[in-house]
Design an enzyme around this catalytic site. Structure first.
Site, PDB file in Angstrom:
ATOM      1  N   LYS A  96       0.932  -1.552  -0.195  1.00 33.83           N
ATOM      2  CA  LYS A  96      -0.088  -0.414   0.120  1.00 33.83           C
ATOM      3  C   LYS A  96       0.845   1.004  -0.055  1.00 33.83           C
ATOM      4  O   LYS A  96       2.101   1.312   0.835  1.00 33.83           O
ATOM      5  CB  LYS A  96      -1.082   0.201   1.481  1.00 33.83           C
ATOM      6  CG  LYS A  96      -2.445  -0.663   0.851  1.00 33.83           C
ATOM      7  CD  LYS A  96      -3.364  -0.937   1.950  1.00 33.83           C
ATOM      8  CE  LYS A  96      -4.620  -1.424   1.404  1.00 33.83           C
ATOM      9  NZ  LYS A  96      -5.545  -1.574   2.555  1.00 33.83           N
ATOM     10  N   ARG A 148      -3.470  -9.994   5.001  1.00 32.03           N
ATOM     11  CA  ARG A 148      -4.819  -9.571   3.813  1.00 32.03           C
ATOM     12  C   ARG A 148      -3.454  -9.537   2.803  1.00 32.03           C
ATOM     13  O   ARG A 148      -2.568  -8.440   2.700  1.00 32.03           O
ATOM     14  CB  ARG A 148      -5.201  -9.080   2.966  1.00 32.03           C
ATOM     15  CG  ARG A 148      -5.987  -9.730   1.749  1.00 32.03           C
ATOM     16  CD  ARG A 148      -7.188  -8.504   1.717  1.00 32.03           C
ATOM     17  NE  ARG A 148      -7.986  -8.596   0.283  1.00 32.03           N
ATOM     18  CZ  ARG A 148      -7.493  -8.241  -0.321  1.00 32.03           C
ATOM     19  NH1 ARG A 148      -7.048  -6.737  -0.255  1.00 32.03           N
ATOM     20  NH2 ARG A 148      -8.168  -8.179  -1.738  1.00 32.03           N
TER      21      ARG A 148
END
Length: 814
Positions: free
Chosen positions: A760, A793
């Protein structure tokens, strides 16, 4: 000035009695240079139903894409609930800024004998906030009447009077006609007044304002309403079906508040929405269905049927009784707590006669004496009446006595309902304390004063829990833990109507003994003990795991079958490529494969429901039909896609919007599958959106609490509700790292915890640009597992499994 000082300053204005007119509020706003002048307002007045109507309207306008302010009263837990922008409470920082700015003005006015009242100040705060937030429209719930209410300082673009009954007769009139005439003064000059009134009230309003739109039962006798509503009754314990039909529009939907009167409120809200902007049928369907309104015939459980309703006058009690008739139950157990200035006999007479009743006293000065309420109930024919002053104790006792086919009803005031609701919403937050500096930070955040903090220094190196409790309960819990050799200390801050933050420190053995003592009591502390036991995992059940994360932290592998995902878009669009990738991830150690057919990256194009189904279902069918040794999750924000995926064999729903689609929770409950609820502001992510958090961790916990409760009320257990703090979704990089560092605190919700951090943009904060974020992803996996994550995840399974196993070994060693 600290927030608690600002809040108490506002509450202190309650000692000033209002004088008729809006001059005080107008002058207050002028001192701030009229920050509200560019905002469009809608006023909603009425004896009952105005709060529900305002919430339905706000939800519908937000569904249309507008930025919407909402001002309602009273609050349940927190003063800031009264003022919201796009569903988010006004920040503590904004309240501080407002009071800092206006303190001198208010003090000067008070010295001249012209102090604004509490409601005038809160109204001014709301209008100030809506102006600075640049909302498209703000919905105002009127306080009392209409003509002289503080909210009437605005010139509304639309307005409504929901209902009229005898109330506040000393202020706005002795008859229905006088009260109706007063409320009618909220009428807009731009659009007809919308009203659900009938009879004398309707005729008075028509005479006062002329141009009106009537809303009511489609089949009622006499004059047909302009907007007809049909209430079809509950579709389940949490929703009811309604049909609404105007001159050129109609809609059929469900609403999350039950009762025929709520159908009329929905009709009023839909009509107002059409006056404000060009809402679509879909806006109305989803907006009305997402208008959750706590404490208004809120069904918390079904065995026994447990209902919280803030009915606080005879008319509201009549409607409550009518709504309760649509449910079947054996015995009715009533928990009743009201304010001293209400008509208790009329209220009790309007309610169904219970098998037994418990009277209680909410913790505020206006609460009616329990002995008075007990006498009223006994006079009405209730054979068994017991007095338990604590609302939580009364609720716990009623639930204990009730059989699975009985009904427990908590009512009499929103204040009683607010305290009762903590039975389901209270959180006990664990903290990761490794050093004395960590301990000092917790005590400072909880506003423990210096001398008391010194007394307990060093106690927190074992286990530390923070929990909000009513003042009386906080004192008992603190005292009991100290007797056991631990330490308990309450915040030095007391904010009116709000729980007291309490810090508990001790060893696991001391907490175990504390839980035993609390659960042996009968004054409402049983549930506090249960919360502590669950938070500290003092009684780990020796049962066969249903899900991988119950056996220990596990990896969810990301499988994007999209052309535009931020990291691997386009790599696995072909079915065979997707299947090969899933197999490789399972071989590397993934126990869950998360299949997604729509990107949520910033600027991503929306995907139609059918296109998304066409992308994910073939993959899920093949994975489920094969010998894949992993569960399959579907990553979607659409209930229809989730339904199709579950029918194709998926095992889990991963909802990036945290129940943004109102049908999603029922899809999960109907299929009895786990659901991941993520904290998100927008999906797809809206770049450069500035979200103001006071404390990002506390705020995420607060907002996820209601999402978890919605899933529970649909029929899911907490072991099936996985929470995701939503790193990067409406958070800056520092805020995402703050969440990662304090991840353990999210265990307060009692749910499994998922962290999605893979590649991210937050890692740009540590100078890792796109394409070079594998290493920080691995490091964050290890940190997340060490801090309590149950699921990580990720895209790169092999490397992250190694990090997870290393962190798990370290955690087990502790």
């Amino acid at each position: 000035m600290e927030y608690h000082e600002a809040a108490e300053f506002l509450f202190s204005l309650r000692r000033f009695r209002p004088s008729p007119g809006t001059e005080s509020t107008r002058a207050f706003l002028e001192s701030l240079e009229n920050p509200h002048e560019d905002v469009s307002f809608v006023q909603v007045a009425g004896s009952n139903g105005k709060g529900s109507t305002a919430r339905m309207l706000e939800s519908t306008l937000r569904e249309h894409g507008l930025t919407v302010g909402l001002f309602t009263s009273p609050h349940l837990e927190d003063l800031r609930e009264r003022i919201r922008v796009d569903g988010r409470k006004i920040s503590k920082a904004a309240v501080r800024e407002f009071v800092d700015t206006t303190h001198e003005y208010v003090t000067r006015q008070a010295a001249d004998g012209q102090s604004p009242t509490f409601f005038e100040a809160i109204t001014t705060l709301a209008l100030w906030q809506f102006g600075r937030a640049d909302v498209d429209v703000a919905v105002l719930e009127v306080g009392i009447g209409g003509r002289y209410d503080a909210t009437s300082v605005v010139d509304p673009v639309a307005s409504a009077v929901t209902s009229v009954s005898l109330e506040h007769t000393s202020v706005i009139g002795d008859t229905v006609e006088e009260i109706a005439a007063d409320k009618a003064q909220v009428a807009s000059t731009e659009n007809p007044l919308v009203t659900g009134t009938t009879g004398a009230a309707l005729e008075t309003i028509r005479a006062e304002v002329g141009d009106i739109v009537t809303v009511g039962k489609a089949n009622r006798e006499g004059e047909r309403p302009d907007v007809g509503v049909t209430y079809h009754g509950p579709t389940n314990h949490a929703e009811a079906a309604v049909s609404l039909a105007g001159p050129e529009w109609s809609v059929e939907t469900r609403i999350p508040v039950i009762g025929a009167h709520q159908a009329e409120n929905a009709g009023i809200a839909a009509t107002l929405a059409g006056q404000v902007t060009d809402v679509s049928q879909r806006d109305l369907e989803r907006g009305l269905r997402n208008a959750h309104w706590p404490g208004r015939f809120e069904v918390m459980n079904t065995a026994p049927l447990t209902v919280l309703d803030g009915a606080h006058n005879p008319g509201a009690c009549e409607r409550l009784a009518e709504t309760l008739e649509s449910f079947e139950y054996d015995d009715l157990h009533l928990v009743f707590g009201a304010m001293h200035d209400k008509d208790h006999r009329e209220m009790v007479d309007a309610l169904p006669t219970p098998s037994g009743a418990i009277v209680c006293e909410p913790e505020l000065d206006r609460a009616a004496d329990g002995n008075v309420l007990a006498t009223v109930l006994e006079d009405s024919g209730v054979e068994t009446v017991r007095s338990i002053p604590s609302v939580s104790g009364a609720v716990a006792h009623a639930l204990e006595r009730a059989g699975p086919d009985d009904c427990v009803l908590v009512t009499g005031s929103l204040f009683a309902v607010a305290e009762a609701r903590r039975h389901w919403t209270r959180t006990a937050t664990p903290h990761d304390i490794e050093t004395l500096e960590d301990e000092r930070a917790i005590l400072e955040r909880t506003n423990v004063d210096g001398s008391r903090a010194t007394r307990v220094a060093g106690s927190g190196v074992h286990r530390v829990i923070t929990i909000g409790l009513p003042a009386r309960q906080a004192a008992i819990v603190e005292r009991e833990l100290v007797r056991l050799g631990g330490n308990g200390i309450t915040s030095s801050v007391r904010v009116t109507d709000e729980p007291v933050e309490t810090v508990l420190m001790g060893t696991l053995a001391q907490f175990d003994s504390l839980v035993d003592r609390l659960t042996a009591r009968d004054d409402g502390l049983v549930e506090v003990g249960t919360h502590l036991r669950d938070t500290l995992d003092l009684e780990r059940a020796d049962t066969e795991p249903r899900y991988p994360w119950q056996a220990g932290p596990c990896v969810m592998g990301i499988l994007n079958v999209t052309p535009d995902s931020f990291h691997d878009g386009g790599e696995y669009e072909r079915l065979e490529d997707a299947l090969e990738r899933a197999s490789a991830m399972v071989d590397a150690g993934a126990t869950i494969i998360d299949v997604g057919g729509e990107s949520t990256r910033p600027g991503a194009d929306p995907v139609s429901t059918q296109d998304e189904i066409d992308r994910v279902v073939p993959v899920i069918e093949r994975l489920s039909a094969g010998d894949l040794e992993a569960l399959v999750s579907v990553d979607t924000r659409k209930a229809a896609v989730a339904e199709a995926a579950l029918e194709a064999g998926a095992d889990i729903i991963n909802d990036v919007t945290g129940l943004g689609d109102p049908e999603m929770r029922f899809v999960a409950a109907d299929h009895d599958v786990p659901i991941v609820l993520m904290h998100s502001i927008d999906a797809p992510v809206v770049p450069d959106r500035d979200i103001e958090y006071d404390d990002v961790v506390d705020d995420v916990i607060d907002q996820l609490t209601e999402r978890v409760l919605l899933a529970e009320k649909a029929g899911l257990d907490r072991e099936q509700i996985v929470i995701d703090p939503g790193l990067g979704f409406g958070k800056t990089a520092p805020e995402s790292f703050e969440l990662l560092g304090r991840l353990q605190e999210l265990q307060a919700l009692g749910c499994p915890l998922l962290v999605g951090h893979s590649h991210k943009s937050m890692f740009a904060h540590v100078d890792r640009e796109h394409g070079h974020r594998l290493e920080p992803t691995i490091a964050a996996t290890a940190l997340a597992v060490d801090r309590g994550a149950d699921i990580v995840r990720v895209h790169d399974v092999d490397e992250n499994v190694a990090a997870l196993e290393t962190a798990r070994a370290l955690r087990n060693a502790k």
